[in-house]
Scaffold this active site. Structure first.
Site, mmCIF file in Angstrom:
data_model
loop_
_atom_site.group_PDB
_atom_site.id
_atom_site.type_symbol
_atom_site.label_atom_id
_atom_site.label_comp_id
_atom_site.label_asym_id
_atom_site.label_seq_id
_atom_site.Cartn_x
_atom_site.Cartn_y
_atom_site.Cartn_z
ATOM 1 N N HIS A 2 3.989 -116.142 35.050
ATOM 2 C CA HIS A 2 5.422 -116.591 35.414
ATOM 3 C C HIS A 2 6.000 -115.331 35.918
ATOM 4 O O HIS A 2 6.819 -115.581 37.134
ATOM 5 C CB HIS A 2 6.273 -116.700 34.076
ATOM 6 C CG HIS A 2 5.907 -117.650 33.151
ATOM 7 N ND1 HIS A 2 5.808 -117.467 31.941
ATOM 8 C CD2 HIS A 2 5.860 -118.881 33.338
ATOM 9 C CE1 HIS A 2 5.207 -118.536 31.327
ATOM 10 N NE2 HIS A 2 5.677 -119.654 32.223
ATOM 11 N N LYS A 43 7.231 -129.147 23.493
ATOM 12 C CA LYS A 43 5.931 -128.280 23.055
ATOM 13 C C LYS A 43 6.176 -127.516 21.662
ATOM 14 O O LYS A 43 5.200 -127.179 21.017
ATOM 15 C CB LYS A 43 5.831 -127.036 23.986
ATOM 16 C CG LYS A 43 5.155 -127.812 25.337
ATOM 17 C CD LYS A 43 4.891 -126.780 26.491
ATOM 18 C CE LYS A 43 4.437 -127.313 27.629
ATOM 19 N NZ LYS A 43 4.562 -125.855 28.594
ATOM 20 N N ARG A 76 -0.889 -124.337 38.807
ATOM 21 C CA ARG A 76 -2.133 -123.861 38.300
ATOM 22 C C ARG A 76 -3.087 -124.640 39.002
ATOM 23 O O ARG A 76 -3.073 -125.643 39.468
ATOM 24 C CB ARG A 76 -2.221 -123.349 37.012
ATOM 25 C CG ARG A 76 -1.434 -122.321 36.581
ATOM 26 C CD ARG A 76 -1.346 -122.022 35.223
ATOM 27 N NE ARG A 76 -0.428 -123.256 34.773
ATOM 28 C CZ ARG A 76 0.406 -123.272 33.623
ATOM 29 N NH1 ARG A 76 0.521 -122.243 32.792
ATOM 30 N NH2 ARG A 76 1.110 -124.401 33.407
ATOM 31 N N SER A 100 0.981 -119.739 28.324
ATOM 32 C CA SER A 100 1.722 -119.349 27.269
ATOM 33 C C SER A 100 0.994 -119.635 26.163
ATOM 34 O O SER A 100 0.560 -118.854 25.206
ATOM 35 C CB SER A 100 2.938 -119.620 27.198
ATOM 36 O OG SER A 100 3.628 -119.031 28.259
HETATM 37 P P1 ADP Z 1 6.775 -125.968 31.081
HETATM 38 O O1 ADP Z 1 6.858 -126.098 29.432
HETATM 39 O O2 ADP Z 1 7.956 -126.299 31.921
HETATM 40 O O3 ADP Z 1 5.659 -126.069 31.833
HETATM 41 P P2 ADP Z 1 6.090 -122.931 31.241
HETATM 42 O O4 ADP Z 1 6.740 -121.928 30.829
HETATM 43 O O5 ADP Z 1 4.667 -123.264 30.654
HETATM 44 O O6 ADP Z 1 6.952 -124.313 31.148
HETATM 45 O O7 ADP Z 1 6.084 -123.028 32.781
HETATM 46 C C1 ADP Z 1 6.921 -122.767 33.729
HETATM 47 C C2 ADP Z 1 6.531 -123.053 35.076
HETATM 48 O O8 ADP Z 1 5.736 -121.783 35.567
HETATM 49 C C3 ADP Z 1 5.762 -124.115 35.295
HETATM 50 O O9 ADP Z 1 5.977 -124.695 36.812
HETATM 51 C C4 ADP Z 1 4.334 -123.738 35.315
HETATM 52 O O10 ADP Z 1 3.304 -124.572 36.084
HETATM 53 C C5 ADP Z 1 4.397 -122.353 35.854
HETATM 54 N N1 ADP Z 1 3.466 -121.377 35.399
HETATM 55 C C6 ADP Z 1 3.143 -120.981 34.191
HETATM 56 N N2 ADP Z 1 2.169 -120.191 34.179
HETATM 57 C C7 ADP Z 1 1.536 -119.852 35.449
HETATM 58 C C8 ADP Z 1 0.713 -119.319 36.020
HETATM 59 N N3 ADP Z 1 -0.284 -118.546 35.433
HETATM 60 N N4 ADP Z 1 0.582 -119.222 37.382
HETATM 61 C C9 ADP Z 1 1.437 -120.076 38.006
HETATM 62 N N5 ADP Z 1 2.688 -120.843 37.691
HETATM 63 C C10 ADP Z 1 2.638 -120.826 36.170
#
Ligand code: ADP
Length: 166
Positions: free
Chosen positions: A19, A43, A92, A130
């Site tokens: 992030h 989630k 990703r 996460s």
């Molecule tokens: P959500 O529940 O909306 O998917 P996340 O907290 O999992 O929220 O992720 C928020 C954003 O950050 C999403 O667009 C996700 O694809 C991106 N993201 C999460 N981890 C990574 C990573 N390792 N590399 C690039 N983008 C990421």
């Protein structure tokens, strides 16, 4: 000159180096990035939205270029309220594509003037999410390579607290 503002929405449960990489790169394109923690997430979270916000603030520090906030309800309405016209998301491996594609199309149908901008994950973070960090931490594994030190500590504390309660 009007400021270029992007909203970066997500669960951030908890924030990872993946992030942070998107935020850092986003700031090279936008004047301001609003990190928006979704209050309602399908989630089910380990950390409360307020805990996530506090952690993110600690990690990113004081900056006039960053706002950390929670949001509820329709993302598009929140984006408009913030005076932004871009939703920033990270992509990703292939697994993200289908979901992100649907979300972006839905949001664009609701409000044509708001664009979703995707940034490809950096090589190091392609498989970082996460949920994996939480699993590794719950099993007592090291997570220092994936999250900032204060998040690693918060994970240990939170998991101990949850364990005591069950
Ligand atoms: P959500 O529940 O909306 O998917 P996340 O907290 O999992 O929220 O992720 C928020 C954003 O950050 C999403 O667009 C996700 O694809 C991106 N993201 C999460 N981890 C990574 C990573 N390792 N590399 C690039 N983008 C990421």
């Amino acid at each position: 000159m009007t400021q270029k503002i992007a909203v970066y929405p997500g669960s951030f449960d908890p924030i990872t180096n993946g992030h942070l990489d998107i935020i850092r790169r986003g700031l090279s394109i936008f004047d301001h990035v609003v990190i928006a923690v979704a209050k309602a997430s399908t989630k089910g979270g380990l950390f409360t939205p307020d805990e996530r916000v506090a952690m993110i603030k600690d990690v990113v520090g004081e900056s006039s270029q960053i706002t950390v906030d929670t949001f509820d309800g329709l993302l598009i309405n929140y984006v408009k309220k913030k005076g932004a016209n871009v939703i920033l998301r990270g992509l990703r491996a292939v697994s993200d594509f289908e979901y992100e594609f649907q979300l972006a199309q839905m949001n664009h149908t609701i409000e044509e003037s708001i664009e979703t901008l995707f940034m490809m994950t950096s090589v190091d973070y392609g498989y970082l999410r996460s949920s994996i960090v939480k699993e590794v931490a719950a099993l007592g594994g090291p997570v220092d390579a994936y999250v900032p030190p204060l998040v690693a500590k918060a994970l240990v504390d939170k998991l101990q607290h949850v364990k005591k309660q069950s």
